[in-house]
Design an enzyme around this catalytic site. Structure first.
Site, PDB file in Angstrom:
ATOM      1  N   ARG A  43       0.659  -1.369  -0.019  1.00  0.00           N
ATOM      2  CA  ARG A  43       0.115  -0.039   0.085  1.00  0.00           C
ATOM      3  C   ARG A  43       0.824   1.220  -0.245  1.00  0.00           C
ATOM      4  O   ARG A  43       0.342   2.450   0.565  1.00  0.00           O
ATOM      5  CB  ARG A  43      -0.879   0.021   1.265  1.00  0.00           C
ATOM      6  CG  ARG A  43      -1.759  -1.091   1.353  1.00  0.00           C
ATOM      7  CD  ARG A  43      -2.979  -1.022  -0.026  1.00  0.00           C
ATOM      8  NE  ARG A  43      -3.597  -2.232   0.157  1.00  0.00           N
ATOM      9  CZ  ARG A  43      -3.480  -3.659  -0.552  1.00  0.00           C
ATOM     10  NH1 ARG A  43      -2.105  -3.712  -1.211  1.00  0.00           N
ATOM     11  NH2 ARG A  43      -4.175  -4.656  -0.344  1.00  0.00           N
ATOM     12  N   SER A  50     -10.000   0.850   3.940  1.00  0.00           N
ATOM     13  CA  SER A  50      -9.453   0.379   5.218  1.00  0.00           C
ATOM     14  C   SER A  50      -8.671   1.677   5.831  1.00  0.00           C
ATOM     15  O   SER A  50      -7.787   2.243   5.018  1.00  0.00           O
ATOM     16  CB  SER A  50      -8.521  -0.708   5.056  1.00  0.00           C
ATOM     17  OG  SER A  50      -9.304  -1.828   4.725  1.00  0.00           O
ATOM     18  N   GLU A  64      -3.381   4.008   6.611  1.00  0.00           N
ATOM     19  CA  GLU A  64      -3.207   3.834   5.318  1.00  0.00           C
ATOM     20  C   GLU A  64      -3.999   5.053   4.458  1.00  0.00           C
ATOM     21  O   GLU A  64      -3.345   5.688   3.618  1.00  0.00           O
ATOM     22  CB  GLU A  64      -4.244   2.548   4.842  1.00  0.00           C
ATOM     23  CG  GLU A  64      -4.068   2.313   3.324  1.00  0.00           C
ATOM     24  CD  GLU A  64      -4.790   0.852   2.866  1.00  0.00           C
ATOM     25  OE1 GLU A  64      -4.835   0.125   3.706  1.00  0.00           O
ATOM     26  OE2 GLU A  64      -5.322   0.907   1.735  1.00  0.00           O
TER      27      GLU A  64
HETATM   28  C1  LIG Z   1     -15.273   1.818  -0.088  1.00  0.00           C
HETATM   29  C2  LIG Z   1     -13.864   1.804  -0.369  1.00  0.00           C
HETATM   30  C3  LIG Z   1     -13.117   0.562  -0.449  1.00  0.00           C
HETATM   31  C4  LIG Z   1     -11.800   0.723  -0.643  1.00  0.00           C
HETATM   32  N1  LIG Z   1     -11.065  -0.561  -1.033  1.00  0.00           N
HETATM   33  C5  LIG Z   1     -10.005  -0.717  -1.076  1.00  0.00           C
HETATM   34  C6  LIG Z   1      -9.168  -2.072  -1.518  1.00  0.00           C
HETATM   35  O1  LIG Z   1      -9.906  -3.070  -1.353  1.00  0.00           O
HETATM   36  N2  LIG Z   1      -7.949  -1.792  -1.767  1.00  0.00           N
HETATM   37  C7  LIG Z   1      -7.120  -0.722  -1.674  1.00  0.00           C
HETATM   38  O2  LIG Z   1      -5.931  -0.670  -1.848  1.00  0.00           O
HETATM   39  N3  LIG Z   1      -7.669   0.073  -1.525  1.00  0.00           N
HETATM   40  C8  LIG Z   1      -8.938   0.428  -1.234  1.00  0.00           C
HETATM   41  N4  LIG Z   1      -9.805   1.766  -1.010  1.00  0.00           N
HETATM   42  C9  LIG Z   1      -8.941   2.932  -1.075  1.00  0.00           C
HETATM   43  C10 LIG Z   1      -8.745   3.721  -2.221  1.00  0.00           C
HETATM   44  O3  LIG Z   1      -9.875   3.310  -3.305  1.00  0.00           O
HETATM   45  C11 LIG Z   1      -7.411   3.381  -2.982  1.00  0.00           C
HETATM   46  O4  LIG Z   1      -6.394   3.474  -2.415  1.00  0.00           O
HETATM   47  C12 LIG Z   1      -7.458   3.801  -4.386  1.00  0.00           C
HETATM   48  O5  LIG Z   1      -6.556   3.544  -5.149  1.00  0.00           O
HETATM   49  C13 LIG Z   1      -7.182   5.461  -4.471  1.00  0.00           C
HETATM   50  O6  LIG Z   1      -7.381   6.215  -5.467  1.00  0.00           O
HETATM   51  P1  LIG Z   1      -7.705   7.591  -5.860  1.00  0.00           P
HETATM   52  O7  LIG Z   1      -7.583   7.856  -7.287  1.00  0.00           O
HETATM   53  O8  LIG Z   1      -8.978   7.857  -4.993  1.00  0.00           O
HETATM   54  O9  LIG Z   1      -6.643   8.397  -5.134  1.00  0.00           O
HETATM   55  P2  LIG Z   1      -6.764   9.659  -4.077  1.00  0.00           P
HETATM   56  O10 LIG Z   1      -7.213   9.039  -2.697  1.00  0.00           O
HETATM   57  O11 LIG Z   1      -7.017  10.732  -4.772  1.00  0.00           O
HETATM   58  O12 LIG Z   1      -5.194   9.923  -3.699  1.00  0.00           O
HETATM   59  C14 LIG Z   1      -4.232   9.072  -3.164  1.00  0.00           C
HETATM   60  C15 LIG Z   1      -2.750   9.099  -3.175  1.00  0.00           C
HETATM   61  O13 LIG Z   1      -2.717   8.813  -4.454  1.00  0.00           O
HETATM   62  C16 LIG Z   1      -1.735  10.009  -5.163  1.00  0.00           C
HETATM   63  N5  LIG Z   1      -2.231  10.070  -6.540  1.00  0.00           N
HETATM   64  C17 LIG Z   1      -3.476  10.106  -7.055  1.00  0.00           C
HETATM   65  N6  LIG Z   1      -3.446  10.159  -8.361  1.00  0.00           N
HETATM   66  C18 LIG Z   1      -2.051   9.909  -8.703  1.00  0.00           C
HETATM   67  C19 LIG Z   1      -1.265  10.078  -9.816  1.00  0.00           C
HETATM   68  N7  LIG Z   1      -1.744  10.220 -11.374  1.00  0.00           N
HETATM   69  N8  LIG Z   1      -0.015  10.304  -9.810  1.00  0.00           N
HETATM   70  C20 LIG Z   1       0.661  10.088  -8.641  1.00  0.00           C
HETATM   71  N9  LIG Z   1       0.083  10.314  -7.342  1.00  0.00           N
HETATM   72  C21 LIG Z   1      -1.240  10.238  -7.511  1.00  0.00           C
HETATM   73  C22 LIG Z   1      -2.433  11.155  -4.258  1.00  0.00           C
HETATM   74  O14 LIG Z   1      -1.358  12.182  -4.489  1.00  0.00           O
HETATM   75  C23 LIG Z   1      -2.439  10.391  -2.966  1.00  0.00           C
HETATM   76  O15 LIG Z   1      -0.974  10.575  -2.316  1.00  0.00           O
HETATM   77  C24 LIG Z   1     -11.041   1.837  -0.928  1.00  0.00           C
HETATM   78  C25 LIG Z   1     -11.632   3.021  -0.886  1.00  0.00           C
HETATM   79  C26 LIG Z   1     -13.261   3.074  -0.562  1.00  0.00           C
HETATM   80  C27 LIG Z   1     -13.804   4.164  -0.451  1.00  0.00           C
END
Ligand SMILES: Cc1cc2nc3c(=O)[nH]c(=O)nc-3n(C[C@H](O)[C@H](O)[C@H](O)COP(=O)(O)OP(=O)(O)OC[C@H]3O[C@@H](n4cnc5c(N)ncnc54)[C@H](O)[C@@H]3O)c2cc1C
Length: 322
Positions: free
Chosen positions: A172, A226, A303
């Site tokens: 992660r 999480s 996380e």
């Molecule tokens: C209901 C729910 C269930 C979930 N289940 C899981 C699961 O099973 N497994 C899991 O791993 N996660 C899970 N997550 C967490 C989340 O979905 C993941 O971490 C997801 O990959 C985050 O993507 P995001 O685009 O929303 O990133 P954001 O939340 O917008 O950003 C997260 C990080 O990524 C960076 N970032 C975003 N885009 C880029 C880019 N293009 N280049 C560089 N850095 C970037 C941001 O700067 C930040 O540091 C869950 C979340 C929810 C709400």
């Protein structure tokens, strides 16, 4: 600061003083200076380059599904790099995708092409860029298992096309989350499924349904997945242990701070009722972590990424986050 030329010249949306609660799955958080909506790698590159030239600092987020933003917001420009229109190209088993694409749209597309390798992660919200930065995963798969190449935009504005091995990924986490690089494109090597497409579709449906039960729907149960990372095993042979188990044993499911509380089905998913503040969520997670520390003697590691300033931060947490 006048950023209206992005809209006038390039048709890129700029929302002055946008509220972060409208752009995060926790649906909490105060205003930022301005939020710029980039829906493609081309727009992302143009905007980042222009902001660098104007010496305007910025933070990049994806869909906002792994972020808790503070009630006071941040006095910074945010670039939201996220799109609902998938941009995917296929060359044999190699699939290249714009990082603004929703990760689950990529998985749905792959399943329809009868390509496996990502199916177990069906339903993880957020963009491909966010998934790679945080090395997202579920049910024994993680996004970097099938990743082969990345196109990154560096803080020096240089674009580099590199192999996945040039980036350090861990559970992660990745260098990208901390070093100011932006993922523009990612290439995955997927595997044609030997079976009928119906089987892949079935696996996807099963994962989506289990996920809905375990995590709830963030639209009605706002959360960021999480809250804490699973726990390192006590021996080399062991697997990570679910943080939710330790939280459950420490009585976290019964905890409330203001209107924030753990989800009934999963002690490691923090959610909230109407009227909760981001500070309620933060305080609750301090309480949960301290209950685990008291019972088991170790610190849970967060996380979810924090954005902005929270009160009551212990010495291990800085005052302003990100
Ligand atoms: C209901 C729910 C269930 C979930 N289940 C899981 C699961 O099973 N497994 C899991 O791993 N996660 C899970 N997550 C967490 C989340 O979905 C993941 O971490 C997801 O990959 C985050 O993507 P995001 O685009 O929303 O990133 P954001 O939340 O917008 O950003 C997260 C990080 O990524 C960076 N970032 C975003 N885009 C880029 C880019 N293009 N280049 C560089 N850095 C970037 C941001 O700067 C930040 O540091 C869950 C979340 C929810 C709400």
């Amino acid at each position: 600061m006048d950023l209206s030329f992005f809209k006038k010249e390039l048709d890129i949306n700029v929302i002055s003083g946008a509220n972060l609660k409208d752009y995060t799955t926790f649906q909490l958080g105060g205003p930022c200076k301005a939020l710029i909506e980039c829906i493609s790698a081309r727009q992302m590159t143009v905007v980042a380059t222009a902001l660098h030239a104007m010496k305007i600092p910025f933070i990049v987020m994806g869909f906002g599904s792994n972020i808790l933003a503070s009630d006071t917001g941040v006095d910074t420009v945010i670039i939201r790099y996220s799109s609902t229109a998938p941009r995917i190209t296929r060359n044999g088993n190699m699939v290249t995708v714009d990082a603004a694409t929703q990760f689950d749209d990529l998985i749905s597309w792959a399943v329809n092409e009868n390509l496996d390798g990502l199916t177990a992660m069906s339903g993880i919200p957020g963009t491909v860029g966010g998934a790679i930065a945080g090395n997202a995963g579920a049910y024994g798969q993680q996004v970097t298992d099938r990743l082969t190449r990345l196109t990154l935009l560096g803080p020096d504005e240089k674009i580099s096309d590199i192999s996945k091995d040039e980036v350090h990924f861990s559970y992660r986490d990745s260098d990208i989350k901390h070093n100011g690089h932006i993922v523009l494109y990612a290439t995955f090597e997927l595997e044609p499924s030997d079976d009928d497409k119906a089987l892949l579709l079935k696996e996807r449906e099963e994962k989506l349904s289990v996920r809905l039960k375990k995590h709830g729907d963030w639209k009605t149960n706002p959360c960021a997945g999480s809250f804490f990372k699973n726990v390192l095993p006590s021996s080399n042979a062991g697997q990570r242990q679910a943080a939710g188990w330790f939280l459950d044993e420490a009585g976290a499911k019964k905890m409330f701070v203001g209107k924030a509380h753990p989800y009934t089905e999963h002690a490691n998913i923090v959610t909230r009722d109407n009227g909760a503040s981001a500070q309620d969520v933060y305080d609750l997670t301090l309480k949960m972590a301290s209950a685990v520390k008291e019972k088991f003697g170790f610190e849970l590691i967060r996380e979810v990424r924090l954005l902005g300033t929270f009160n009551n931060a212990p010495a291990s947490d800085p005052k302003g986050f990100w």
